[in-house]
Design a protein around this motif. Structure first.
Motif, PDB file in Angstrom:
ATOM      1  N   UNK A  76       0.869  -1.247   0.044  1.00 47.57           N
ATOM      2  CA  UNK A  76      -0.104   0.157  -0.001  1.00 47.57           C
ATOM      3  C   UNK A  76       0.907   1.076   0.117  1.00 47.57           C
ATOM      4  N   UNK A  77       2.203   1.038   0.291  1.00 47.12           N
ATOM      5  CA  UNK A  77       2.887   2.258   0.290  1.00 47.12           C
ATOM      6  C   UNK A  77       3.766   2.287  -1.006  1.00 47.12           C
ATOM      7  N   UNK A  78       3.725   3.696  -1.515  1.00 54.27           N
ATOM      8  CA  UNK A  78       3.470   4.729  -0.785  1.00 54.27           C
ATOM      9  C   UNK A  78       1.956   5.441  -1.352  1.00 54.27           C
ATOM     10  N   UNK A  79       1.470   6.382  -0.525  1.00 56.56           N
ATOM     11  CA  UNK A  79       0.109   6.656  -1.009  1.00 56.56           C
ATOM     12  C   UNK A  79       0.041   7.436  -2.174  1.00 56.56           C
ATOM     13  N   UNK A  80      -0.901   7.516  -3.241  1.00 58.35           N
ATOM     14  CA  UNK A  80      -0.906   7.964  -4.525  1.00 58.35           C
ATOM     15  C   UNK A  80      -0.590   9.615  -4.249  1.00 58.35           C
ATOM     16  N   UNK A  81      -1.185   9.965  -3.426  1.00 56.10           N
ATOM     17  CA  UNK A  81      -0.850  11.700  -3.364  1.00 56.10           C
ATOM     18  C   UNK A  81       0.242  12.011  -2.612  1.00 56.10           C
ATOM     19  N   UNK A  82       1.657  11.095  -2.519  1.00 58.75           N
ATOM     20  CA  UNK A  82       2.632  11.936  -2.019  1.00 58.75           C
ATOM     21  C   UNK A  82       3.251  12.733  -2.861  1.00 58.75           C
ATOM     22  N   UNK A  83       2.966  12.623  -4.015  1.00 63.01           N
ATOM     23  CA  UNK A  83       3.525  13.806  -5.178  1.00 63.01           C
ATOM     24  C   UNK A  83       2.060  14.287  -5.583  1.00 63.01           C
ATOM     25  N   UNK A  84       2.021  15.431  -5.992  1.00 59.85           N
ATOM     26  CA  UNK A  84       0.818  15.821  -6.698  1.00 59.85           C
ATOM     27  C   UNK A  84       0.606  15.129  -7.931  1.00 59.85           C
ATOM     28  N   UNK A  85      -0.908  15.134  -8.565  1.00 60.18           N
ATOM     29  CA  UNK A  85      -1.128  14.439  -9.587  1.00 60.18           C
ATOM     30  C   UNK A  85      -0.399  14.997 -10.946  1.00 60.18           C
ATOM     31  N   UNK A  86       0.001  16.170 -10.969  1.00 60.50           N
ATOM     32  CA  UNK A  86       0.755  16.842 -12.245  1.00 60.50           C
ATOM     33  C   UNK A  86       2.065  16.564 -12.200  1.00 60.50           C
ATOM     34  N   UNK A  87       2.570  15.836 -11.104  1.00 58.18           N
ATOM     35  CA  UNK A  87       4.072  15.562 -11.251  1.00 58.18           C
ATOM     36  C   UNK A  87       4.009  14.260 -11.678  1.00 58.18           C
ATOM     37  N   UNK A  88       5.156  14.092 -12.608  1.00 54.41           N
ATOM     38  CA  UNK A  88       5.271  12.660 -13.160  1.00 54.41           C
ATOM     39  C   UNK A  88       6.681  12.086 -12.706  1.00 54.41           C
ATOM     40  N   UNK A  89       7.347  12.685 -11.737  1.00 52.32           N
ATOM     41  CA  UNK A  89       8.353  12.147 -11.127  1.00 52.32           C
ATOM     42  C   UNK A  89       8.494  11.787  -9.664  1.00 52.32           C
ATOM     43  N   UNK A  90       8.542  10.600  -9.535  1.00 49.19           N
ATOM     44  CA  UNK A  90       8.157  10.021  -8.077  1.00 49.19           C
ATOM     45  C   UNK A  90       9.381   9.477  -7.414  1.00 49.19           C
ATOM     46  N   UNK A  91      10.593   9.422  -8.094  1.00 50.95           N
ATOM     47  CA  UNK A  91      12.005   8.963  -7.547  1.00 50.95           C
ATOM     48  C   UNK A  91      12.248   9.912  -6.334  1.00 50.95           C
ATOM     49  N   UNK A  92      12.661   9.250  -5.299  1.00 50.49           N
ATOM     50  CA  UNK A  92      13.105   9.948  -3.931  1.00 50.49           C
ATOM     51  C   UNK A  92      14.473   9.898  -3.893  1.00 50.49           C
TER      52      UNK A  92
END
Length: 855
Positions: free
Chosen positions: A480-496
């Motif tokens: 279940x991790x990460x929650x989908x909204x940990x970055x905004x919908x308009x952001x295509x880059x989810x790397x940490x």
């Protein structure tokens, strides 16, 4: 203090395949280092190398060649597009302010342009010819020439942010191994696997000349490297170990040097074209200099004399061995502000020195692992060590020593080893199913949770230990991790890029490649419930970004105040450091633009720290930590230390008085930047700053001490012992001389007393003796009574850099070498993780064997 000195971490660094400087037109200078596993490291250049960031490549990828591009001139199409000179100058200014572009290629037959901020591919195109062995941009920075396995040179258009196939040159029946452009971009020179150096016309794609090299045996000669000098002289390096200088007009060999004992793999030349460096399988770096008549060319050119009739000859002017294994990449800076020769190869180390001082200058070797505290984390409560490498996570449990009786603690000597009754244990090695190599990882304080991220997004794993002593480890991914909204919908880059758990493990704080700092509630992770508490956007500070972030309402998002940023700042911005306060109330982050932001974890407050040495690359933060008082301690690439009072939002008094001017010179000029800062729970005002080669104890409640102080405590003791020994010998000799003078004086006094009884004639002699004794006594008083031995001893220590009248701050130890991580796991209990070079060398492939006399 007890220290766990650990050498069990088996990190295996990757060989260096390519090194390249950014063009001199770029305002911010970098070198890109391509590793054998495809990872790309970016190092800032400002007098010394400063590690900035790592771009992870696909799993089991490779980088064989790389190239920078920075277009500063308008093309013919652009000139037609803009009607007035004002528009053209504005367009040209926009080009100059842009960040340089980075292209890489390898055996996977694709060419990639990288997004230097998001750390992901910006554009990907097929080479259309198989594996790519070489690549070079022209001097106008508008075209990319690529040499491929099928024997073609392919030209790609890279103007106006494009990466587009343009044309293909004539085919040859051999793979293209090396490529270079002439300085006027009219011709291209290539080296191939059929013993040939060819000159191509860039406009037609036809061969205009072919220079053939002799074979050694039946196998053809491989031309691994070519370069073209400013006067159009062509230089080639081949598998025979020869460096050949070619006439560009007559297409014949001018000079042929047997420079190496084996293949020449790389060549580079300075901007003026007066110095050439070569190296290869034989790790000897060889220098060639151009002489005009009997004078070096650079000396003649500085005199601005034209000497057309003088003989021009190249001479092998020196060589040094900076590496133990193959040297696969060389680069010389073309920027007037710095003058560096960079080399790297199979021994995984980046070596740098002043090119003007070669071969007399000793190199500075960077550690073979990333010189930042980024690949190892420690769980203090469970004594676990986590390390990531490639796409693999490794976990060890620290060992235990025999408990010491209380009465023996006071009698133990510094550096005494304790008896280990339980050695460390290798608990887990887990290969993650990721698309790219791991970008960041961390372990929670209790060791129950592990978080790791590649360029596509983070993953969370639960760690359960079973068995009587916890020798069995079970790892389960929390899907279940990460929650989908940990970055905004308009952001295509989810790397940490950075992630930290709070001390109570109720939250995890993550900085994304798109510039967000996301705070996620993980207190109910066992139920699979995660909530994004808030997002801070302080690093996203352009006008468009702040307006977009302000319109995001699904999660409390705190947009930054719009600040003026150049396009280069935006295109290079990556969050590179993070620190979380012990109480979990504040988080501090810094990025590649030297911007430091302190944000509230539980609220909306955030503050931007004032610029430190504004505009300089060496003001980049390299390490941060919240001390026991809650202040933020920061070290920069110039090894300066700043302390920020979070509660008052200002720098502390210690910083204002000492940071800019009083940091000891030895610490400030240390070759390695500070990699991390740690605090001991029992020492309120103390921090420990560490780099690959030292650990330094710093007391932030007292002045730094003398500017020229000797910081190494072991060296300091040796100096004190040596001065004390010589001082005591001198004092003992002086005491002996003084004793002899006293005996002599008493003897004269006794003689004078006896002579006074015998009459006036004897009295005259006595008077003379008294005058002589008076003269002697003046010397004797100056030696025995006026000489202040304590002051003399203190003065001699002060001359050696030891001031006994000033508190000794910045106490440094260099006992531990090639440090990868330092942290405290308990009161007065430190963990020191080393990776000695001898351990790395033992896993490297065999090096070139040199025959030695008498062997």
């Amino acid at each position: 203090m007890q220290i766990h000195r650990c050498r069990f971490v088996d990190y295996v660094p990757q060989a260096i395949n390519a090194i390249e400087f950014t063009p001199e037109t770029s305002k911010r200078q970098y070198i890109a280092v391509g590793r054998a596993n495809g990872d790309i490291e970016l190092w800032g250049v400002k007098g010394k190398l400063v590690y900035d960031k790592m771009i992870p490549n696909v799993v089991k990828g490779s980088v064989e060649t790389l190239a920078w591009s920075h277009q500063t001139e308008l093309t013919a199409d652009d000139l037609e597009l803009f009607d007035t000179n004002v528009e053209r100058e504005a367009a040209k200014k926009r080009l100059v302010e842009r960040a340089p572009r980075l292209f890489t290629a390898g055996l996977n037959a694709v060419i990639i342009e990288w997004d230097l901020a998001k750390l992901v591919p910006k554009a990907i195109i097929d080479s259309n010819g198989g594996a790519v062995w070489c690549m070079a941009t022209n001097h106008a920075q508008t075209k990319l020439a690529v040499g491929t396995e099928d024997g073609h040179i392919r030209i790609f258009d890279i103007t106006d942010d494009k990466l587009m196939y343009q044309r293909c040159f004539d085919k040859i029946n051999s793979r293209i191994l090396s490529v270079a452009w002439s300085h006027d971009d009219s011709t291209i020179v290539t080296g191939s696997a059929d013993s040939s150096v060819r000159i191509w016309t860039a406009s037609t794609g036809h061969v205009v000349a072919r220079m053939t090299l002799p074979k050694e045996g039946r196998d053809p000669t491989l031309v691994w490297a070519v370069t073209v000098l400013k006067d159009d002289t062509i230089v080639s390096g081949d598998s025979r170990g020869h460096v050949v200088f070619w006439d560009p007009i007559m297409h014949v060999s001018l000079q042929d040097f047997r420079a190496q004992g084996a293949d020449v793999l790389c060549l580079t030349a300075d901007k003026a074209g007066h110095t050439v460096f070569a190296s290869g399988v034989d790790p000897k770096i060889t220098q060639f200099k151009l002489f005009i008549g009997s004078s070096p060319a650079e000396a003649v050119s500085t005199k601005k004399k034209s000497l057309p009739n003088k003989t021009r000859k190249w001479q092998l002017s020196g060589f040094r061995r900076y590496h133990t294994h193959d040297v696969r990449a060389l680069a010389v800076s073309s920027n007037a502000k710095h003058n560096l020769l960079i080399s790297g190869g199979a021994d995984t180390q980046v070596a740098s020195c002043e090119s003007d001082s070669f071969p007399n200058d000793n190199p500075h070797r960077q550690p073979c692992f990333p010189p930042v505290d980024s690949i190892i984390s420690v769980a203090p409560k469970s004594k676990l060590v986590l390390q990531h490498e490639g796409c693999t996570l490794k976990i060890w449990e620290l060992g235990k020593s025999e408990p010491m009786p209380p009465h023996m603690n006071d009698t133990m000597e510094t550096g005494q080893a304790l008896q280990v009754y339980e050695r460390q244990r290798d608990l887990l090695r887990m290969d993650l199913n990721t698309k790219t190599n791991i970008l960041s990882s961390t372990i929670s304080p209790s060791g129950a949770l592990i978080a790791a991220s590649d360029s596509t997004g983070p993953k969370l794993y639960s760690v359960t230990r079973t068995g009587d002593s916890g020798e069995h480890v079970r790892v389960r991914r929390v899907k279940e991790f990460p929650p989908p909204n940990f970055v905004p919908d308009y952001s295509d880059h989810r790397g940490v890029t950075q992630m930290r758990f709070t001390s109570d493990e109720s939250r995890i704080i993550m900085s994304t490649t798109d510039g967000f700092v996301s705070i996620v509630d993980i207190s109910q992770w066992q139920s699979g419930v995660f909530e994004t508490v808030r997002r801070h956007c302080g690093h996203r500070s352009t006008k468009d970004e702040t307006e977009t972030d302000a319109g995001c309402d699904n999660v409390p998002t705190h947009p930054a105040q719009a600040r003026k940023m150049t396009p280069a700042d935006v295109e290079l911005r990556t969050i590179t450091n993070m620190a979380v306060s012990a109480d979990g109330k504040f988080v501090a982050t810094s990025d590649s633009n030297a911007t430091i932001i302190v944000s509230s974890v539980t609220g909306a407050h955030s503050s931007v720290l004032p610029s430190m040495q504004k505009g300089k690359v060496d003001s980049l933060p390299t390490a941060m930590i919240f001390d026991l008082k809650g202040n933020l301690v920061i070290t920069t690439a110039s090894n300066l230390i700043f302390v920020w009072d979070v509660s008052k939002s200002c720098f502390t008094k210690w910083t204002k008085e000492h940071s800019a001017t009083d940091i000891p010179r030895t610490f400030e000029n240390f070759g390695d930047c500070v990699s991390g800062i740690v605090t001991n729970p029992t020492e309120t005002n103390i921090v420990y700053a560490w780099a690959a080669g030292h650990i330094t104890r710093i007391d932030l409640s007292i002045p730094p001490g003398p500017k020229r102080a000797v910081l190494n405590i072991h060296k300091r003791k040796d100096i004190e012992k040596d001065i004390l020994t010589r001082f005591l010998d001198e004092k003992q000799a002086a005491d002996k001389r003084s004793a002899r003078h006293i005996i002599k004086r008493k003897k004269k006094e006794e003689e004078s007393v006896d002579g006074s009884v015998n009459g006036s004639a004897r009295m005259d002699i006595v008077v003379e003796s008294k005058d002589a004794r008076a003269e002697d006594s003046v010397v004797e008083v100056d030696w025995t009574k006026s000489k202040d031995w304590a002051s003399t001893y203190a003065a001699r220590l002060r001359e050696a850099g030891i001031n006994v009248n000033v508190p000794h701050n910045f106490r440094m130890t260099q006992r531990y070498q090639h440090l990868m991580h330092v942290s405290f796991i308990d009161n007065d209990t430190m963990v020191v993780i080393e990776r000695p070079w001898i351990d790395v060398a033992s896993v490297l492939p065999l090096a070139y064997h040199r025959h030695k006399y008498g062997a």
